[in-house]
Scaffold this active site. Sequence first.
Site, PDB file in Angstrom:
ATOM      1  N   CYS A 114       0.872  -1.177   0.000  1.00 32.56           N
ATOM      2  CA  CYS A 114       0.000   0.000   0.000  1.00 32.56           C
ATOM      3  C   CYS A 114       0.904   1.220   0.000  1.00 32.56           C
ATOM      4  CB  CYS A 114      -0.852  -0.044   1.258  1.00 32.56           C
ATOM      5  SG  CYS A 114      -1.776   1.471   1.587  1.00 32.56           S
ATOM      6  N   HIS A 263      -8.303  -3.560   3.051  1.00 36.97           N
ATOM      7  CA  HIS A 263      -7.205  -2.762   3.600  1.00 36.97           C
ATOM      8  C   HIS A 263      -7.479  -1.258   3.445  1.00 36.97           C
ATOM      9  CE1 HIS A 263      -2.909  -1.917   4.540  1.00 36.97           C
ATOM     10  NE2 HIS A 263      -3.108  -0.890   3.725  1.00 36.97           N
ATOM     11  N   GLU A 264      -7.824  -0.841   2.246  1.00 34.97           N
ATOM     12  CA  GLU A 264      -7.993   0.598   1.995  1.00 34.97           C
ATOM     13  C   GLU A 264      -9.205   1.161   2.740  1.00 34.97           C
ATOM     14  OE1 GLU A 264      -5.500   2.068   0.867  1.00 34.97           O
ATOM     15  OE2 GLU A 264      -4.456   0.308   0.051  1.00 34.97           O
ATOM     16  N   HIS A 267      -8.141   2.338   6.048  1.00 33.05           N
ATOM     17  CA  HIS A 267      -7.607   3.711   6.044  1.00 33.05           C
ATOM     18  C   HIS A 267      -8.737   4.733   5.995  1.00 33.05           C
ATOM     19  CE1 HIS A 267      -3.481   2.574   5.785  1.00 33.05           C
ATOM     20  NE2 HIS A 267      -3.518   2.122   4.545  1.00 33.05           N
ATOM     21  N   HIS A 273      -1.270   1.705   9.501  1.00 34.98           N
ATOM     22  CA  HIS A 273      -0.766   0.344   9.294  1.00 34.98           C
ATOM     23  C   HIS A 273      -0.509  -0.366  10.615  1.00 34.98           C
ATOM     24  CE1 HIS A 273       0.479   1.457   4.975  1.00 34.98           C
ATOM     25  NE2 HIS A 273      -0.701   0.859   4.998  1.00 34.98           N
TER      26      HIS A 273
HETATM   27 ZN    ZN Z   1      -2.247   0.931   3.667  1.00 32.31          ZN
END
Ligand code: ZN
Length: 307
Positions: A114, A263-264, A267, A273
Amino acid sequence: MGSQSLSFFSITLLLFVMIQAVFADLKHKSTSPFEYLQHLHGCHKGENVKDIHKLKKYLEKFGYLSYKNKTHVDDDDFDELLESAVRTYQLNYNMKATGSLDANTLSKMMRPRCSVADIVNGTSRMRSSRKRHHHSGSKLFHTVSHYSFFDGQPRWPASKYSLTFAFLPGTRADAINPVSRAFQTWAENTHFRFSRTEDYVNADIRVSFESGEHGDGSSFDGPGGTLAHAFAPTNGTFHYDADEEWSVIANPGAYHLETLALHEIGHLLGLGHSSIEGAIMYPTFSLGETKGLHGDDIQGVNALYNL
Ligand SMILES: [Zn+2]
Ligand SMILES: *[C@@H]1O[C@H](CO)[C@@H](O)[C@H](O)[C@H]1NC(C)=O
Ligand SMILES: *[C@@H]1O[C@H](CO)[C@@H](O)[C@H](O)[C@H]1NC(C)=O
Ligand SMILES: *[C@@H]1O[C@H](CO)[C@@H](O)[C@H](O)[C@H]1NC(C)=O
Ligand SMILES: [Zn+2]
Protein backbone atom coordinates in the site's frame (compact mmCIF):
# COMPACT_ATOMS: atom_id res chain seq x y z
CA MET A 1 -5.20 -38.48 -34.72
CA GLY A 2 -3.10 -41.32 -33.26
CA SER A 3 -2.30 -41.45 -29.57
CA GLN A 4 1.33 -40.57 -30.36
CA SER A 5 0.53 -37.33 -32.10
CA LEU A 6 -1.97 -36.57 -29.35
CA SER A 7 0.67 -36.90 -26.64
CA PHE A 8 3.09 -34.90 -28.77
CA PHE A 9 0.42 -32.24 -28.93
CA SER A 10 -0.15 -32.24 -25.15
CA ILE A 11 3.58 -32.08 -24.42
CA THR A 12 3.99 -29.16 -26.80
CA LEU A 13 1.05 -27.42 -25.19
CA LEU A 14 2.43 -28.07 -21.71
CA LEU A 15 5.86 -26.69 -22.71
CA PHE A 16 4.22 -23.66 -24.23
CA VAL A 17 2.26 -22.96 -21.04
CA MET A 18 5.39 -23.42 -18.90
CA ILE A 19 7.46 -21.07 -21.04
CA GLN A 20 4.67 -18.50 -20.91
CA ALA A 21 4.60 -18.74 -17.12
CA VAL A 22 8.39 -18.29 -16.85
CA PHE A 23 8.29 -15.25 -19.13
CA ALA A 24 5.34 -13.73 -17.27
CA ASP A 25 7.31 -14.17 -14.05
CA LEU A 26 10.47 -12.63 -15.50
CA LYS A 27 8.49 -9.75 -16.93
CA HIS A 28 6.87 -9.11 -13.59
CA LYS A 29 10.17 -9.28 -11.69
CA SER A 30 12.08 -7.03 -14.04
CA THR A 31 9.40 -4.37 -13.92
CA SER A 32 9.12 -4.08 -10.13
CA PRO A 33 9.94 -0.48 -9.16
CA PHE A 34 11.54 -1.83 -5.96
CA GLU A 35 13.98 -4.04 -7.87
CA TYR A 36 17.00 -1.75 -7.27
CA LEU A 37 16.88 -2.66 -3.56
CA GLN A 38 18.27 -6.10 -4.34
CA HIS A 39 21.65 -4.59 -5.23
CA LEU A 40 21.96 -2.91 -1.83
CA HIS A 41 22.46 -6.19 0.00
CA GLY A 42 24.92 -5.83 2.88
CA CYS A 43 25.07 -2.02 2.76
CA HIS A 44 25.59 -0.24 6.06
CA LYS A 45 26.53 3.11 7.57
CA GLY A 46 29.62 4.79 6.14
CA GLU A 47 29.28 3.32 2.65
CA ASN A 48 28.56 5.14 -0.57
CA VAL A 49 26.74 2.87 -3.00
CA LYS A 50 24.83 3.60 -6.20
CA ASP A 51 21.06 3.83 -5.65
CA ILE A 52 21.24 4.57 -1.91
CA HIS A 53 19.44 7.81 -2.83
CA LYS A 54 16.55 5.70 -4.12
CA LEU A 55 16.35 3.94 -0.75
CA LYS A 56 16.26 7.38 0.90
CA LYS A 57 13.32 8.40 -1.30
CA TYR A 58 11.62 5.08 -0.47
CA LEU A 59 12.02 5.60 3.28
CA GLU A 60 10.88 9.22 2.97
CA LYS A 61 7.78 8.18 1.06
CA PHE A 62 6.79 5.66 3.72
CA GLY A 63 7.46 8.06 6.59
CA TYR A 64 10.76 6.82 8.02
CA LEU A 65 13.06 9.61 6.99
CA SER A 66 13.02 13.38 6.69
CA TYR A 67 16.19 15.26 5.81
CA LYS A 68 16.37 18.90 6.89
CA ASN A 69 19.30 19.38 4.50
CA LYS A 70 17.68 18.28 1.24
CA THR A 71 21.00 17.81 -0.57
CA HIS A 72 21.47 14.61 1.45
CA VAL A 73 18.32 13.06 -0.01
CA ASP A 74 19.91 12.97 -3.44
CA ASP A 75 23.33 11.60 -2.51
CA ASP A 76 24.32 7.96 -2.10
CA ASP A 77 25.85 8.31 1.39
CA PHE A 78 24.64 5.78 3.92
CA ASP A 79 24.61 8.30 6.76
CA GLU A 80 23.55 8.27 10.40
CA LEU A 81 19.99 9.39 9.65
CA LEU A 82 19.50 6.63 7.07
CA GLU A 83 20.80 4.04 9.52
CA SER A 84 18.31 5.16 12.13
CA ALA A 85 15.47 5.07 9.55
CA VAL A 86 16.42 1.50 8.60
CA ARG A 87 16.36 0.60 12.31
CA THR A 88 12.87 2.03 12.75
CA TYR A 89 11.71 0.13 9.66
CA GLN A 90 13.14 -3.10 11.08
CA LEU A 91 11.39 -2.53 14.42
CA ASN A 92 8.08 -1.85 12.70
CA TYR A 93 8.36 -5.11 10.78
CA ASN A 94 9.42 -7.10 13.83
CA MET A 95 12.97 -7.65 12.64
CA LYS A 96 16.28 -7.29 14.44
CA ALA A 97 17.14 -3.58 14.43
CA THR A 98 20.64 -3.79 12.95
CA GLY A 99 20.41 -0.62 10.84
CA SER A 100 22.07 -2.44 7.94
CA LEU A 101 20.54 -3.95 4.82
CA ASP A 102 20.43 -7.69 5.45
CA ALA A 103 18.55 -10.07 3.18
CA ASN A 104 15.47 -10.16 5.44
CA THR A 105 15.10 -6.41 5.52
CA LEU A 106 15.52 -6.06 1.77
CA SER A 107 13.09 -8.82 0.90
CA LYS A 108 10.51 -7.14 3.14
CA MET A 109 11.15 -3.75 1.53
CA MET A 110 10.80 -5.24 -1.95
CA ARG A 111 7.31 -6.62 -1.32
CA PRO A 112 4.47 -4.88 -3.16
CA ARG A 113 2.58 -2.65 -0.75
CA CYS A 114 0.00 0.00 0.00
CA SER A 115 1.41 3.44 -0.73
CA VAL A 116 0.15 5.01 2.49
CA ALA A 117 3.10 5.82 4.80
CA ASP A 118 3.75 3.58 7.81
CA ILE A 119 4.66 6.61 9.90
CA VAL A 120 2.57 9.71 9.35
CA ASN A 121 4.26 13.05 10.05
CA GLY A 122 6.93 11.34 12.12
CA THR A 123 4.67 11.17 15.15
CA SER A 124 2.79 7.90 14.93
CA ARG A 125 4.50 4.56 14.65
CA MET A 126 3.13 1.22 13.55
CA ARG A 127 3.29 0.69 17.31
CA SER A 128 5.52 -2.33 17.54
CA SER A 129 6.78 -1.08 20.84
CA ARG A 130 9.26 -3.36 22.49
CA LYS A 131 8.56 -3.70 26.18
CA ARG A 132 11.54 -4.46 28.27
CA HIS A 133 11.16 -7.05 30.99
CA HIS A 134 13.80 -7.68 33.58
CA HIS A 135 13.97 -11.34 34.24
CA SER A 136 16.52 -12.84 36.57
CA GLY A 137 19.22 -10.44 35.43
CA SER A 138 18.74 -10.98 31.68
CA LYS A 139 16.69 -8.72 29.47
CA LEU A 140 13.80 -10.26 27.62
CA PHE A 141 12.16 -8.36 24.83
CA HIS A 142 8.47 -8.85 24.37
CA THR A 143 6.98 -7.33 21.25
CA VAL A 144 3.58 -5.73 21.62
CA SER A 145 2.32 -4.92 18.15
CA HIS A 146 -0.95 -3.61 16.94
CA TYR A 147 -3.06 -1.20 14.99
CA SER A 148 -2.27 2.49 14.56
CA PHE A 149 -4.07 5.69 13.64
CA PHE A 150 -3.20 8.66 11.49
CA ASP A 151 -1.56 11.69 13.08
CA GLY A 152 -4.15 13.55 15.17
CA GLN A 153 -6.48 10.53 15.02
CA PRO A 154 -8.88 11.86 12.36
CA ARG A 155 -12.22 10.02 12.30
CA TRP A 156 -15.76 10.35 11.02
CA PRO A 157 -18.09 12.31 13.34
CA ALA A 158 -20.22 10.14 15.63
CA SER A 159 -23.40 11.07 13.75
CA LYS A 160 -21.83 9.94 10.47
CA TYR A 161 -21.88 6.16 10.74
CA SER A 162 -23.86 5.59 7.57
CA LEU A 163 -21.58 6.27 4.60
CA THR A 164 -22.22 6.17 0.87
CA PHE A 165 -19.70 4.92 -1.68
CA ALA A 166 -19.56 5.30 -5.45
CA PHE A 167 -17.37 4.21 -8.34
CA LEU A 168 -15.99 6.64 -10.89
CA PRO A 169 -18.28 6.26 -13.93
CA GLY A 170 -16.62 3.83 -16.34
CA THR A 171 -14.85 1.82 -13.59
CA ARG A 172 -14.22 -1.81 -14.59
CA ALA A 173 -17.41 -3.69 -13.80
CA ASP A 174 -15.68 -6.66 -12.15
CA ALA A 175 -14.46 -4.46 -9.27
CA ILE A 176 -17.94 -3.58 -8.06
CA ASN A 177 -18.85 -6.83 -6.29
CA PRO A 178 -15.49 -7.36 -4.53
CA VAL A 179 -15.41 -3.77 -3.24
CA SER A 180 -19.06 -3.97 -2.15
CA ARG A 181 -18.32 -7.23 -0.30
CA ALA A 182 -15.39 -5.58 1.48
CA PHE A 183 -17.66 -2.74 2.68
CA GLN A 184 -20.18 -5.35 3.83
CA THR A 185 -17.48 -7.16 5.84
CA TRP A 186 -16.48 -3.95 7.61
CA ALA A 187 -20.17 -3.20 8.30
CA GLU A 188 -20.60 -6.62 9.92
CA ASN A 189 -17.71 -5.90 12.27
CA THR A 190 -18.15 -2.21 13.17
CA HIS A 191 -20.90 0.34 13.84
CA PHE A 192 -20.59 1.61 10.24
CA ARG A 193 -23.16 1.08 7.50
CA PHE A 194 -22.34 1.47 3.83
CA SER A 195 -24.56 1.88 0.83
CA ARG A 196 -23.70 2.25 -2.82
CA THR A 197 -24.79 5.34 -4.71
CA GLU A 198 -24.48 6.39 -8.35
CA ASP A 199 -23.84 9.98 -7.26
CA TYR A 200 -20.03 9.94 -7.52
CA VAL A 201 -19.53 13.64 -6.80
CA ASN A 202 -21.49 13.68 -3.54
CA ALA A 203 -20.60 10.21 -2.22
CA ASP A 204 -18.72 10.04 1.09
CA ILE A 205 -16.30 7.50 -0.43
CA ARG A 206 -15.16 7.52 -4.07
CA VAL A 207 -13.43 4.52 -5.66
CA SER A 208 -11.43 4.61 -8.90
CA PHE A 209 -8.48 3.10 -10.77
CA GLU A 210 -5.65 5.55 -11.42
CA SER A 211 -2.33 5.35 -13.20
CA GLY A 212 1.03 7.06 -12.51
CA GLU A 213 0.78 10.70 -11.46
CA HIS A 214 -2.93 11.41 -10.95
CA GLY A 215 -3.15 14.68 -9.08
CA ASP A 216 -3.35 13.78 -5.39
CA GLY A 217 0.35 14.04 -4.57
CA SER A 218 0.75 10.26 -4.31
CA SER A 219 1.57 8.87 -7.74
CA PHE A 220 1.49 5.18 -8.66
CA ASP A 221 4.49 3.42 -10.16
CA GLY A 222 3.38 0.94 -12.83
CA PRO A 223 3.25 -2.85 -12.25
CA GLY A 224 4.39 -3.98 -8.78
CA GLY A 225 5.64 -1.52 -6.16
CA THR A 226 2.69 0.38 -4.76
CA LEU A 227 -0.75 -1.18 -5.36
CA ALA A 228 -3.39 1.14 -3.87
CA HIS A 229 -4.01 3.91 -1.36
CA ALA A 230 -6.76 5.72 0.49
CA PHE A 231 -6.83 8.86 2.60
CA ALA A 232 -7.67 9.42 6.28
CA PRO A 233 -11.16 10.56 7.35
CA THR A 234 -13.08 12.35 6.13
CA ASN A 235 -11.41 12.60 2.71
CA GLY A 236 -13.06 9.47 1.27
CA THR A 237 -10.73 8.88 -1.70
CA PHE A 238 -9.75 5.26 -2.53
CA HIS A 239 -7.50 4.55 -5.54
CA TYR A 240 -6.36 1.26 -7.03
CA ASP A 241 -3.24 1.29 -9.22
CA ALA A 242 -4.69 0.69 -12.69
CA ASP A 243 -1.36 -0.75 -13.92
CA GLU A 244 -1.58 -3.88 -11.72
CA GLU A 245 -3.17 -7.18 -12.71
CA TRP A 246 -6.33 -7.40 -10.58
CA SER A 247 -8.57 -10.40 -9.97
CA VAL A 248 -11.94 -11.15 -8.42
CA ILE A 249 -10.99 -14.72 -7.49
CA ALA A 250 -7.60 -15.60 -5.96
CA ASN A 251 -5.17 -15.92 -8.86
CA PRO A 252 -1.40 -16.35 -8.52
CA GLY A 253 -0.77 -13.81 -11.29
CA ALA A 254 -2.88 -10.99 -9.89
CA TYR A 255 -3.69 -8.97 -6.78
CA HIS A 256 -7.00 -9.71 -5.08
CA LEU A 257 -9.44 -6.81 -5.43
CA GLU A 258 -11.43 -7.62 -2.29
CA THR A 259 -8.36 -8.03 -0.06
CA LEU A 260 -6.92 -4.65 -1.07
CA ALA A 261 -10.39 -3.08 -0.65
CA LEU A 262 -10.58 -4.39 2.94
CA HIS A 263 -7.21 -2.76 3.60
CA GLU A 264 -7.99 0.60 1.99
CA ILE A 265 -11.39 0.84 3.71
CA GLY A 266 -9.47 0.50 6.98
CA HIS A 267 -7.61 3.71 6.04
CA LEU A 268 -10.86 5.43 5.00
CA LEU A 269 -12.20 4.71 8.51
CA GLY A 270 -9.05 6.05 10.20
CA LEU A 271 -6.70 3.09 10.68
CA GLY A 272 -3.00 3.35 9.90
CA HIS A 273 -0.77 0.34 9.29
CA SER A 274 -0.41 -2.53 11.74
CA SER A 275 2.73 -4.53 12.37
CA ILE A 276 0.73 -7.72 12.94
CA GLU A 277 1.31 -9.76 9.81
CA GLY A 278 -2.14 -11.38 9.94
CA ALA A 279 -3.94 -8.03 10.19
CA ILE A 280 -5.55 -6.62 7.06
CA MET A 281 -3.78 -3.34 7.92
CA TYR A 282 -0.32 -4.92 7.51
CA PRO A 283 1.20 -2.86 4.65
CA THR A 284 2.43 -5.52 2.19
CA PHE A 285 0.61 -7.92 -0.17
CA SER A 286 1.67 -10.68 -2.56
CA LEU A 287 0.29 -11.77 -5.90
CA GLY A 288 -2.59 -14.17 -5.26
CA GLU A 289 -2.78 -13.38 -1.54
CA THR A 290 -6.23 -13.23 0.05
CA LYS A 291 -6.90 -12.02 3.55
CA GLY A 292 -9.81 -11.14 5.82
CA LEU A 293 -10.25 -8.88 8.85
CA HIS A 294 -8.24 -9.74 11.94
CA GLY A 295 -9.16 -9.04 15.58
CA ASP A 296 -6.47 -6.36 15.57
CA ASP A 297 -8.24 -4.44 12.78
CA ILE A 298 -11.62 -4.54 14.52
CA GLN A 299 -10.11 -3.56 17.89
CA GLY A 300 -8.42 -0.65 16.13
CA VAL A 301 -11.67 0.79 14.77
CA ASN A 302 -13.43 0.23 18.09
CA ALA A 303 -10.64 2.01 19.95
CA LEU A 304 -10.67 4.95 17.53
CA TYR A 305 -14.44 5.40 17.92
CA ASN A 306 -14.48 4.60 21.68
CA LEU A 307 -16.73 1.58 21.28
ZN1 ZN B 1 -2.25 0.93 3.67
C1 LIG C 1 23.92 20.48 3.19
O1 LIG C 1 24.92 19.49 3.01
C2 LIG C 1 25.92 19.83 2.08
C3 LIG C 1 26.82 18.63 1.86
O2 LIG C 1 27.21 18.07 3.07
C4 LIG C 1 26.68 21.06 2.58
O3 LIG C 1 27.68 21.44 1.64
C5 LIG C 1 25.70 22.20 2.78
O4 LIG C 1 26.35 23.31 3.35
C6 LIG C 1 24.54 21.78 3.69
N1 LIG C 1 23.54 22.82 3.70
C7 LIG C 1 23.03 23.28 4.85
C8 LIG C 1 21.98 24.34 4.69
O5 LIG C 1 23.38 22.89 5.94
C1 LIG D 1 2.70 17.61 11.20
O1 LIG D 1 3.23 18.03 12.44
C2 LIG D 1 3.40 19.45 12.54
C3 LIG D 1 4.11 19.75 13.84
O2 LIG D 1 3.83 18.82 14.83
C4 LIG D 1 2.02 20.12 12.44
O3 LIG D 1 2.16 21.52 12.52
C5 LIG D 1 1.38 19.73 11.10
O4 LIG D 1 0.09 20.27 11.01
C6 LIG D 1 1.33 18.23 10.95
N1 LIG D 1 0.88 17.91 9.60
C7 LIG D 1 -0.09 17.02 9.37
C8 LIG D 1 -0.41 16.78 7.93
O5 LIG D 1 -0.67 16.43 10.25
C1 LIG E 1 -8.21 13.97 -0.51
O1 LIG E 1 -6.82 14.15 -0.30
C2 LIG E 1 -6.07 14.32 -1.48
C3 LIG E 1 -4.60 14.40 -1.11
O2 LIG E 1 -4.37 15.40 -0.17
C4 LIG E 1 -6.53 15.56 -2.23
O3 LIG E 1 -5.82 15.67 -3.44
C5 LIG E 1 -8.02 15.45 -2.50
O4 LIG E 1 -8.47 16.65 -3.07
C6 LIG E 1 -8.77 15.18 -1.20
N1 LIG E 1 -10.17 14.99 -1.51
C7 LIG E 1 -11.14 15.50 -0.74
C8 LIG E 1 -12.52 15.22 -1.17
O5 LIG E 1 -10.90 16.13 0.28
ZN1 ZN F 1 -4.43 8.54 -5.61
